[in-house]
Motif scaffolding. Structure first.
Motif, PDB file in Angstrom:
ATOM      1  N   CYS A   1       0.898  -1.313   0.140  1.00 41.81           N
ATOM      2  CA  CYS A   1      -0.220  -0.124   0.022  1.00 41.81           C
ATOM      3  C   CYS A   1       0.928   1.341  -0.023  1.00 41.81           C
ATOM      4  CB  CYS A   1      -0.971  -0.039   1.105  1.00 41.81           C
ATOM      5  SG  CYS A   1      -0.262   0.363   2.819  1.00 41.81           S
ATOM      6  N   GLY A   2       2.228   1.130   0.019  1.00 43.91           N
ATOM      7  CA  GLY A   2       3.075   2.430   0.288  1.00 43.91           C
ATOM      8  C   GLY A   2       3.493   2.834   1.297  1.00 43.91           C
ATOM      9  N   LYS A   3       3.857   2.121   2.448  1.00 35.24           N
ATOM     10  CA  LYS A   3       4.004   2.436   3.861  1.00 35.24           C
ATOM     11  C   LYS A   3       5.667   2.808   3.743  1.00 35.24           C
ATOM     12  CE  LYS A   3       2.803  -1.220   6.011  1.00 35.24           C
ATOM     13  NZ  LYS A   3       2.124  -1.822   4.652  1.00 35.24           N
ATOM     14  N   SER A   4       6.519   1.888   3.170  1.00 30.93           N
ATOM     15  CA  SER A   4       7.964   2.090   2.942  1.00 30.93           C
ATOM     16  C   SER A   4       8.205   3.184   2.067  1.00 30.93           C
ATOM     17  CB  SER A   4       8.487   0.772   2.644  1.00 30.93           C
ATOM     18  OG  SER A   4       8.388  -0.200   3.838  1.00 30.93           O
ATOM     19  N   SER A   5       7.375   3.067   0.989  1.00 33.55           N
ATOM     20  CA  SER A   5       7.699   4.167   0.121  1.00 33.55           C
ATOM     21  C   SER A   5       7.502   5.394   0.463  1.00 33.55           C
ATOM     22  CB  SER A   5       6.908   3.968  -1.394  1.00 33.55           C
ATOM     23  OG  SER A   5       7.098   2.729  -1.983  1.00 33.55           O
ATOM     24  N   LEU A   6       6.243   5.548   1.362  1.00 29.90           N
ATOM     25  CA  LEU A   6       6.241   7.004   2.015  1.00 29.90           C
ATOM     26  C   LEU A   6       7.255   7.469   2.840  1.00 29.90           C
ATOM     27  CD1 LEU A   6       4.325   9.608   2.757  1.00 29.90           C
ATOM     28  CD2 LEU A   6       3.111   8.082   4.188  1.00 29.90           C
ATOM     29  N   ILE A   7       8.046   6.527   3.509  1.00 27.09           N
ATOM     30  CA  ILE A   7       9.163   6.969   4.377  1.00 27.09           C
ATOM     31  C   ILE A   7      10.073   7.173   3.546  1.00 27.09           C
ATOM     32  CG2 ILE A   7      10.720   5.510   5.882  1.00 27.09           C
ATOM     33  CD1 ILE A   7       8.630   4.301   7.523  1.00 27.09           C
ATOM     34  N   LYS A   8      10.590   6.706   2.530  1.00 28.47           N
ATOM     35  CA  LYS A   8      11.521   7.047   1.940  1.00 28.47           C
ATOM     36  C   LYS A   8      11.167   8.337   1.152  1.00 28.47           C
ATOM     37  CE  LYS A   8      13.444   2.349   0.562  1.00 28.47           C
ATOM     38  NZ  LYS A   8      12.550   1.446   1.719  1.00 28.47           N
ATOM     39  N   ALA A   9      10.136   8.582   0.636  1.00 32.59           N
ATOM     40  CA  ALA A   9       9.802  10.140   0.091  1.00 32.59           C
ATOM     41  C   ALA A   9       9.927  11.086   1.132  1.00 32.59           C
ATOM     42  CB  ALA A   9       8.333   9.979  -0.261  1.00 32.59           C
ATOM     43  N   ILE A  10       9.562  10.721   2.533  1.00 28.93           N
ATOM     44  CA  ILE A  10       9.965  11.713   3.487  1.00 28.93           C
ATOM     45  C   ILE A  10      11.317  11.794   3.759  1.00 28.93           C
ATOM     46  CG2 ILE A  10       9.776  11.965   6.003  1.00 28.93           C
ATOM     47  CD1 ILE A  10       6.950  10.680   5.778  1.00 28.93           C
ATOM     48  N   LEU A  11      12.157  10.993   3.592  1.00 28.37           N
ATOM     49  CA  LEU A  11      13.647  10.896   3.957  1.00 28.37           C
ATOM     50  C   LEU A  11      14.219  11.669   2.768  1.00 28.37           C
ATOM     51  CD1 LEU A  11      14.379   7.157   5.087  1.00 28.37           C
ATOM     52  CD2 LEU A  11      14.563   9.300   6.538  1.00 28.37           C
ATOM     53  N   MET A  12      13.710  11.460   1.484  1.00 23.08           N
ATOM     54  CA  MET A  12      14.308  12.083   0.329  1.00 23.08           C
ATOM     55  C   MET A  12      14.001  13.866   0.617  1.00 23.08           C
ATOM     56  SD  MET A  12      13.308   9.609  -2.941  1.00 23.08           S
ATOM     57  CE  MET A  12      13.652  11.065  -3.987  1.00 23.08           C
ATOM     58  N   HIS A  13      12.825  14.194   0.937  1.00 15.58           N
ATOM     59  CA  HIS A  13      12.596  15.228   1.052  1.00 15.58           C
ATOM     60  C   HIS A  13      13.332  16.239   2.295  1.00 15.58           C
ATOM     61  CE1 HIS A  13       8.880  16.890  -1.035  1.00 15.58           C
ATOM     62  NE2 HIS A  13       8.751  15.441  -1.276  1.00 15.58           N
ATOM     63  N   MET A  14      13.737  15.482   3.077  1.00 13.13           N
ATOM     64  CA  MET A  14      14.737  15.710   4.418  1.00 13.13           C
ATOM     65  C   MET A  14      16.173  15.664   3.950  1.00 13.13           C
ATOM     66  SD  MET A  14      13.052  13.999   7.626  1.00 13.13           S
ATOM     67  CE  MET A  14      11.262  14.300   8.253  1.00 13.13           C
ATOM     68  N   GLU A  15      16.414  15.086   2.567  1.00 11.51           N
ATOM     69  CA  GLU A  15      17.871  14.905   2.277  1.00 11.51           C
ATOM     70  C   GLU A  15      18.625  13.964   3.315  1.00 11.51           C
ATOM     71  OE1 GLU A  15      19.936  18.383   1.511  1.00 11.51           O
ATOM     72  OE2 GLU A  15      18.690  18.999  -0.218  1.00 11.51           O
ATOM     73  N   ALA A  16      17.698  12.840   3.707  1.00 12.02           N
ATOM     74  CA  ALA A  16      18.274  11.985   4.836  1.00 12.02           C
ATOM     75  C   ALA A  16      18.485  10.461   4.526  1.00 12.02           C
ATOM     76  CB  ALA A  16      17.429  12.006   6.218  1.00 12.02           C
ATOM     77  N   MET A  17      18.206  10.300   3.141  1.00  6.43           N
ATOM     78  CA  MET A  17      18.279   9.090   2.818  1.00  6.43           C
ATOM     79  C   MET A  17      19.698   8.309   2.924  1.00  6.43           C
ATOM     80  SD  MET A  17      15.518   7.179   1.401  1.00  6.43           S
ATOM     81  CE  MET A  17      16.203   6.280  -0.002  1.00  6.43           C
ATOM     82  N   PRO A  18      19.884   7.154   3.313  1.00 10.07           N
ATOM     83  CA  PRO A  18      21.106   6.683   3.493  1.00 10.07           C
ATOM     84  C   PRO A  18      22.147   6.522   2.274  1.00 10.07           C
ATOM     85  CG  PRO A  18      19.522   5.364   4.760  1.00 10.07           C
ATOM     86  CD  PRO A  18      18.788   6.227   3.994  1.00 10.07           C
ATOM     87  N   GLY A  19      23.422   6.878   2.475  1.00 12.29           N
ATOM     88  CA  GLY A  19      23.950   6.987   1.158  1.00 12.29           C
ATOM     89  C   GLY A  19      23.695   8.278   0.196  1.00 12.29           C
ATOM     90  N   GLY A  20      22.497   8.912   0.661  1.00  8.98           N
ATOM     91  CA  GLY A  20      22.239   9.910  -0.403  1.00  8.98           C
ATOM     92  C   GLY A  20      21.518   9.362  -1.624  1.00  8.98           C
ATOM     93  N   ARG A  21      20.812   8.094  -1.471  1.00 10.65           N
ATOM     94  CA  ARG A  21      20.225   7.168  -2.417  1.00 10.65           C
ATOM     95  C   ARG A  21      19.014   7.997  -2.929  1.00 10.65           C
ATOM     96  NH1 ARG A  21      20.320   2.913   1.292  1.00 10.65           N
ATOM     97  NH2 ARG A  21      18.062   2.728   1.050  1.00 10.65           N
ATOM     98  N   GLN A  22      18.460   7.830  -4.128  1.00 12.44           N
ATOM     99  CA  GLN A  22      17.400   8.427  -4.624  1.00 12.44           C
ATOM    100  C   GLN A  22      16.488   7.363  -5.296  1.00 12.44           C
ATOM    101  OE1 GLN A  22      16.622  12.005  -4.636  1.00 12.44           O
ATOM    102  NE2 GLN A  22      18.345  11.933  -3.259  1.00 12.44           N
ATOM    103  N   ILE A  23      15.363   7.325  -4.982  1.00 15.95           N
ATOM    104  CA  ILE A  23      14.116   6.562  -5.923  1.00 15.95           C
ATOM    105  C   ILE A  23      13.377   7.369  -6.511  1.00 15.95           C
ATOM    106  CG2 ILE A  23      14.204   4.897  -3.761  1.00 15.95           C
ATOM    107  CD1 ILE A  23      11.751   6.335  -2.951  1.00 15.95           C
ATOM    108  N   LYS A  24      12.917   6.776  -7.942  1.00 20.03           N
ATOM    109  CA  LYS A  24      12.418   7.363  -8.738  1.00 20.03           C
ATOM    110  C   LYS A  24      10.702   7.446  -8.469  1.00 20.03           C
ATOM    111  CE  LYS A  24      15.782   6.605 -12.400  1.00 20.03           C
ATOM    112  NZ  LYS A  24      15.864   5.751 -13.778  1.00 20.03           N
TER     113      LYS A  24
END
Length: 512
Positions: free
Chosen positions: A354-377
């Motif tokens: 349903c997108g729970k983990s994807s939402l977390i990754k989107a929030i981390l990207m907005h904060m520029e806090a994704m581990p290793g600076g990763r990006q998801i499309k």
């Protein structure tokens, strides 16, 4: 109905001086619904492999039944095929109609047998494997962590299914599942193994009472030992003083000593020395009994956390927000609205996919806090806002990236190694693990590595994505106590019902 008898079982891995099992003996009934409980790394999966005959051991395991194991090990080639095509390779005696009957009991459509296995959700894969497992007659089934990575609905389906079954060992750290599905427990204590009738809650209540009694007895023994030591020391001083008086007479100081004084003093001293010896023997017995009282008590050390307090009240806000992956036909979810305030412990709830983990990754990207600076499309709609200057501590549900030793992990993350190891010890990880590479850790121990790193991070917001997968019951209770004490601001994905009920201040439901 028959017995599985384990007698003088001893096992350790080659090259290790640490015994997983040492002269262990017990019996279980093949008609029981047995829950298998113990700390991570204590040997639960190892014991299942011993039953399956995959490892050499000393002692005997006697059984008149065949064993079968969940989950089945599937090759990459099998993952590309339909379960209907490869089922005979993992179970040559399996009949398709029986599998379909079991799937029906799991509220699953038989058509999932005819879809490539890799395209199935975690819940669908679990249901297929359980249906294959329980389609077998006259086997005692070994079920290892069936609900990890499953959403609430899938967990509930598996729970209702297992309630109606018997003749299995269930390895699980899900207290709700254990309470519903088992009638006996097999417990790996710190230094012993016990078998007891009842479910998790009845065992936990009995254990709590037993531990409380043992602690009271231990305190009583400690007082008795202190009193005996004081009495023994005084008696020895008296005996030594009188022993000295036997030799030599000072006519001025000892004018009242006659010819019979020396043997009299000697006899009295001998009796006192005998009494001292009896007290010393009693002290040894008291110490021995005291040491035995606490050997199996699980006393989780109180963990510590240092959450930061952000100056802003609202840390994250979503307004009419939608999310999907690039080129995907439809959004994971749409029109999501919520606000995360300082002090909230918000749980994201919903089915797999349903997108729970994807939402977390989107929030981390907005904060520029994704581990290793990763990006998801991803493709977004609506509004997602986060405050600036937010420090985040993140636990990923994936542990496959953990490589190398603990020292290297701490150096890469700039963590104090001695403190990190101390937290792992508090979470029940044995010191011997620190000498191994992390790829050789159990799944639960790997998860504890990520938890320990998060606990060491001073943060405004703790984002944990399925932190309890594979984590033992004792550590779950430790973490519950920690979070209730320090009340950090959190955004959590976790399907453990008991944990969510204890910790959550808000729950947001995502629907596909």
């Amino acid at each position: 109905m028959s017995q599985i008898t384990v007698n003088d079982l001893t096992f350790y891995y080659e090259g290790s001086d640490h015994h997983i099992f040492e002269k262990v003996s017990f019996s279980i009934d093949t008609n029981w619904k047995l829950g298998f409980i113990g700390r991570n790394g204590k040997g639960k999966t190892t014991f299942l492999n011993l039953l399956l005959g995959k490892l050499e051991y000393r002692g005997t395991i006697t059984a008149s039944v065949l064993f079968d194991y969940f989950p089945y090990l599937l090759s990459p080639e099998m993952m590309e095929r339909c379960a209907a095509d490869f089922v005979e390779e993992i179970r040559p005696d399996c009949e398709s109609w029986k599998i379909m009957c079991e799937l029906q009991k799991l509220d699953a459509d038989a058509e999932i047998l005819y879809r490539p296995f890799r395209t199935l959700s975690h819940g669908e894969r679990t249901k297929v494997m359980l249906a294959i497992l329980f389609s077998r007659d006259n086997a005692f089934l070994l079920i290892d962590e069936p609900t990890d990575h499953l959403d609430w609905e899938s967990r509930e389906a598996v729970k209702q299914y297992l309630i109606k079954k018997r003749g299995f060992i269930l390895v699980s750290h899900d207290r709700d599942l254990l309470d519903a599905c088992i009638d006996h427990v097999l417990v790996l204590n710190r230094y012993s193994i016990e078998v007891q009738s009842g479910n998790f809650s009845s065992w936990w209540e009995n254990k709590s009472r037993k531990d409380a009694f043992s602690k009271m007895e231990n305190d009583k023994h400690k007082k008795e030992i202190r009193h005996l030591k004081v009495a023994s020391r005084r008696a020895r001083q008296w005996a030594d003083k009188n022993e000295d008086r036997k030799i030599g007479i000072d006519p001025i100081k000892d004018h009242d000593r006659g010819c019979g004084a020396r043997p009299y003093i000697g006899g009295k001293t001998k009796k006192m020395q005998s009494r001292i010896k009896q007290m010393e023997n009693r002290i040894e017995r008291e110490i021995e009994e005291k040491e035995g009282l606490l050997k199996d008590i699980e006393e989780p050390v109180e963990l510590k956390l240092s959450p930061l307090c952000h100056k802003k009240e609202v840390l994250i806000s979503l307004s009419d927000y939608g999310l999907g992956y690039e080129k995907a036909e439809k959004r994971l979810f749409q029109h999501l609205n919520f606000t995360l305030h300082r002090g909230d412990r918000m749980f994201l709830h919903g089915g797999n996919g349903c997108g729970k983990s994807s939402l977390i990754k989107a929030i981390l990207m907005h904060m520029e806090a994704m581990p290793g600076g990763r990006q998801i499309k991803i493709e977004e709609e609506g509004k997602l806002e986060t405050v600036s200057g937010l420090t985040v501590s993140y636990i990923d549900q994936d542990t496959s990236f953990l490589r190398g030793n603990v020292s290297g992990f701490c150096a890469a993350r700039d963590l104090d190694e001695s403190l990190f190891c101390a937290i792992l010890r508090q979470l029940g990880v044995e010191r011997i693990q620190f000498m191994k590479n992390m790829e050789d850790f159990s799944q639960g121990q790997k998860k504890k590595v990520l938890i320990a790193a998060s606990l060491m991070t001073e943060a405004h917001l703790y984002i944990w994505d399925e932190p309890l997968n594979y984590i033992d019951i004792f550590s779950r209770i430790q973490l519950e106590n920690l979070l209730l004490k320090y009340k950090p601001t959190m955004l959590v994905v976790e399907h453990d019902v008991r944990f969510r009920e204890q910790i959550a201040t808000k729950t947001v439901c995502l629907k596909i």
